[in-house]
Motif scaffolding. Structure first.
Motif, short mmCIF file in Angstrom:
data_model
loop_
_atom_site.label_atom_id
_atom_site.label_comp_id
_atom_site.label_asym_id
_atom_site.label_seq_id
_atom_site.Cartn_x
_atom_site.Cartn_y
_atom_site.Cartn_z
N THR A 118 -51.50 129.76 -21.11
CA THR A 118 -51.76 129.77 -19.67
C THR A 118 -51.33 128.42 -19.08
O THR A 118 -51.03 127.47 -19.80
CB THR A 118 -53.25 129.98 -19.37
N ARG A 119 -51.32 128.36 -17.76
CA ARG A 119 -51.14 127.09 -17.05
C ARG A 119 -52.11 127.08 -15.89
O ARG A 119 -52.51 128.13 -15.37
CB ARG A 119 -49.70 126.92 -16.56
N MET A 120 -52.50 125.89 -15.47
CA MET A 120 -53.43 125.78 -14.36
C MET A 120 -52.69 125.78 -13.03
O MET A 120 -51.58 125.27 -12.92
CB MET A 120 -54.25 124.50 -14.48
N SER A 121 -53.32 126.37 -12.02
CA SER A 121 -52.77 126.31 -10.67
C SER A 121 -52.72 124.86 -10.22
O SER A 121 -53.39 123.99 -10.79
CB SER A 121 -53.63 127.13 -9.71
N SER A 122 -51.94 124.58 -9.20
CA SER A 122 -51.74 123.19 -8.78
C SER A 122 -53.04 122.53 -8.34
O SER A 122 -53.18 121.31 -8.44
CB SER A 122 -50.72 123.13 -7.65
#
Length: 575
Positions: A118-122
């Motif tokens: 996953t990646r985190m939102s800005s």
């Protein structure tokens, strides 16, 4: 993983530049000169890790003239004007192996070359798809299933499969042959028998079973250290990843790392090249800023003494994003801890009284407001949900402190031992804290500074009355700060003061078992408030990052966890 020392918001000596009018910004060739630190790094070393010593002399920069070497076939090239970003690394990365990466310089490269699940939102509010296209959880939030993108490949064209992620997570297991630096990340996933429950259901499906409800597991799995691991031998000099950028040529140690868009990446990027020159001399921020003003850099660290002038010259960015000066609080809290299991520190009023003796404004004034912010809570600003809890002992109040001590059954009456790392920044902080406490308690305070390894051992052995500690969020959420620092089941280095508070534990458990992000944040806020009400730790300050961004860069955003998404950046093409 309790972090302990600050490396760049103070320096023994700084030589501020003479500020005049900036030279006209211009696009230049490949790395006209080597330059330094990307960020004012908040933490220089962490418990269980090793520090590295930067080179004593500046590295030799890549040549400014002549034809560059051809890029490998694993990267794409674009004819015509090139979109090249020049962004400095302020130290030689310790490693480009995700499991061993430990500082901003290495994380920046690893995060660009690899995709975690996953990646985190800005804004760090939610986890978003990366290598995993979706995921689901059981009703009790213990069993999680992640589905990989079917078309995902490594940079050499080999398919990315579930076993690659299982291998990466198991490499951080406490049962692994050697303990990886980032092993602390999987500690919440370790079952009572010391094992991880992670398996590949098939090539595109991963199952993770946690020992307890873990509602924000997708947030944890966004960490760059949890990127996939292939079965073949890892190439440290030119790692093969699965992210939007590939390493364009072997890592030129103490010189530069060069990245280019990866062929077949699931995420297209506007940049044609990212050049990351490495420069680690002591005055790195000053050198970077000078190079930025000549147009040799697009993003540079900013010396504390030059922040105001830089704002006049280049403007102020909008919060954490944009061009000009970007200055934000990082997701690290520096605090004063107590041995909460021993008298008199088991008394909440004594802890509160001691916290009220410390003048946080003096700690900030040591290095300036551009380097630190006085803490008003345990969770650093910038993490979603922070800033709601109130601290009634985070401002100096001698009268209230003395009144609390006067009514305490057993106030401190003998020498107080304050444990601190022996680095210069921590020593200066310890001296101010000790002086403030000594004046108020009217008892001697002995500052016990130790090398990092001995400091860690003393924390683990509870060989202190008070200690200086720091915590950088283990994942970009309030839980990444509160659970390790305050949870009664945390390890001896995460929770050195042996905090064991039922109200805090209950709130943390509610957060872990809540499928609602809103309810989760509210539970974390309740845990933070309960900890502050009992003065379980005394927050001191939050370090700040300072960078300056050229006006031809678009998409720049600096997150509180120090991450920069290179895939979202663009820069005006070469003329």
């Amino acid at each position: 993983m309790s972090c302990s020392s600050e490396c760049s918001d103070v320096a023994d000596a700084r030589d501020p530049l003479v500020i005049g009018r900036p030279a006209p910004r211009r696009r230049v060739g490949r790395c006209a000169c080597a330059v330094g630190l990307l960020l004012a790094t908040a933490v220089s070393a962490c418990i269980g890790g090793q520090t590295t010593t930067p080179p004593a002399t500046p590295p030799t920069p890549p040549a400014a003239t002549g034809s560059p070497e051809p890029l490998p076939s694993t990267v794409t090239t674009t004819p015509g004007p090139q979109h090249r970003l020049r962004l400095a690394l302020g130290r030689e990365p310790v490693s480009l192996d995700p499991a061993e990466v430990r500082e901003d310089a290495g994380r920046l490269v690893v995060d660009a070359v690899f995709d975690s699940l996953t990646r985190m939102s800005s804004n760090l509010a939610v986890a978003q798809p990366a290598a995993a296209e979706d995921w689901s959880a059981s009703d009790d939030l213990r069993t999680w299933t992640f589905s990989l993108r079917a078309d995902a490949t490594w940079h050499d064209g080999a398919p990315v499969v579930a076993a690659d992620f299982v291998r990466a997570i198991e490499r951080l297991s406490p049962r692994a042959e050697t303990r990886a630096f980032n092993a602390f990340l999987v500690e919440p996933l370790v079952h009572p028998d010391g094992r991880l429950r992670v398996r590949a259901v098939d090539d595109l499906t991963i199952e993770v079973v946690a020992p307890r409800p873990m509602a924000d597991l997708p947030t944890l799995l966004s960490h760059p250290a949890l990127a996939p691991r292939r079965a073949d031998e890892f190439n440290q000099e030119e790692p093969v990843g699965n992210g939007p950028f590939a390493v364009a040529e072997p890592w030129a140690h103490n010189q530069f790392v060069r990245l280019a868009p990866a062929t077949g990446a699931t995420e297209s990027v506007p940049l044609d090249e990212v050049l990351l020159p490495i420069y680690a001399q002591r005055s790195t921020e000053e050198v970077q800023y000078a190079d930025f003003r000549t147009g040799a850099l697009d993003v540079a660290a900013l010396p504390i003494d030059d922040v105001r002038a830089a704002r006049d010259l280049f403007g102020q960015a909008s919060g954490s994003q944009g061009v000009g000066v970007v200055s934000i609080d990082l997701a690290t809290i520096h605090y004063l801890g107590f041995d909460t299991t021993s008298a008199p520190w088991e008394d909440a009023d004594v802890r509160r009284a001691v916290s009220l003796l410390v003048d946080r404004d003096v700690l900030v004034a040591q290095v300036g407001q551009e380097a630190r912010t006085a803490a008003e809570g345990i969770v650093p600003p910038g993490l979603p949900g922070a800033g709601v809890a109130t601290c009634d002992h985070c401002d100096r109040d001698l009268v209230t402190s003395l009144a609390l001590l006067a009514q305490a059954p057993a106030p401190p009456s003998s020498t107080v031992r304050l444990l601190a790392p022996d680095d210069p920044a921590s020593t200066r902080v310890a001296t101010v804290v000790a002086s403030s406490i000594e004046d108020g308690l009217d008892v001697p305070v002995r500052v016990d500074t130790r090398p990092l390894g001995e400091y860690a051992s003393a924390l683990a052995d509870r060989d202190f009355d008070l200690f200086l500690g720091a915590w950088t969020a283990s994942r970009p959420s309030m839980g990444g700060v509160l659970e390790p620092m305050l949870g009664s089941s945390s390890g001896r280095l995460d929770n050195p003061g042996r905090i064991d508070d039922p109200e805090v534990d209950q709130a943390l458990a509610r957060a872990a078992s809540s499928a609602s992000a809103t309810a989760r944040v509210r539970a974390w806020q309740a845990a933070e408030q309960a900890a502050l009400d009992q003065a379980l730790v005394a927050p001191l300050y939050v370090p700040r990052a300072r960078v300056v961004v050229a006006d031809d860069v678009t998409g720049f955003r600096l997150r509180p966890d120090g991450e920069i998404d290179l895939a979202s950046l663009d820069v005006a093409p070469d003329e």
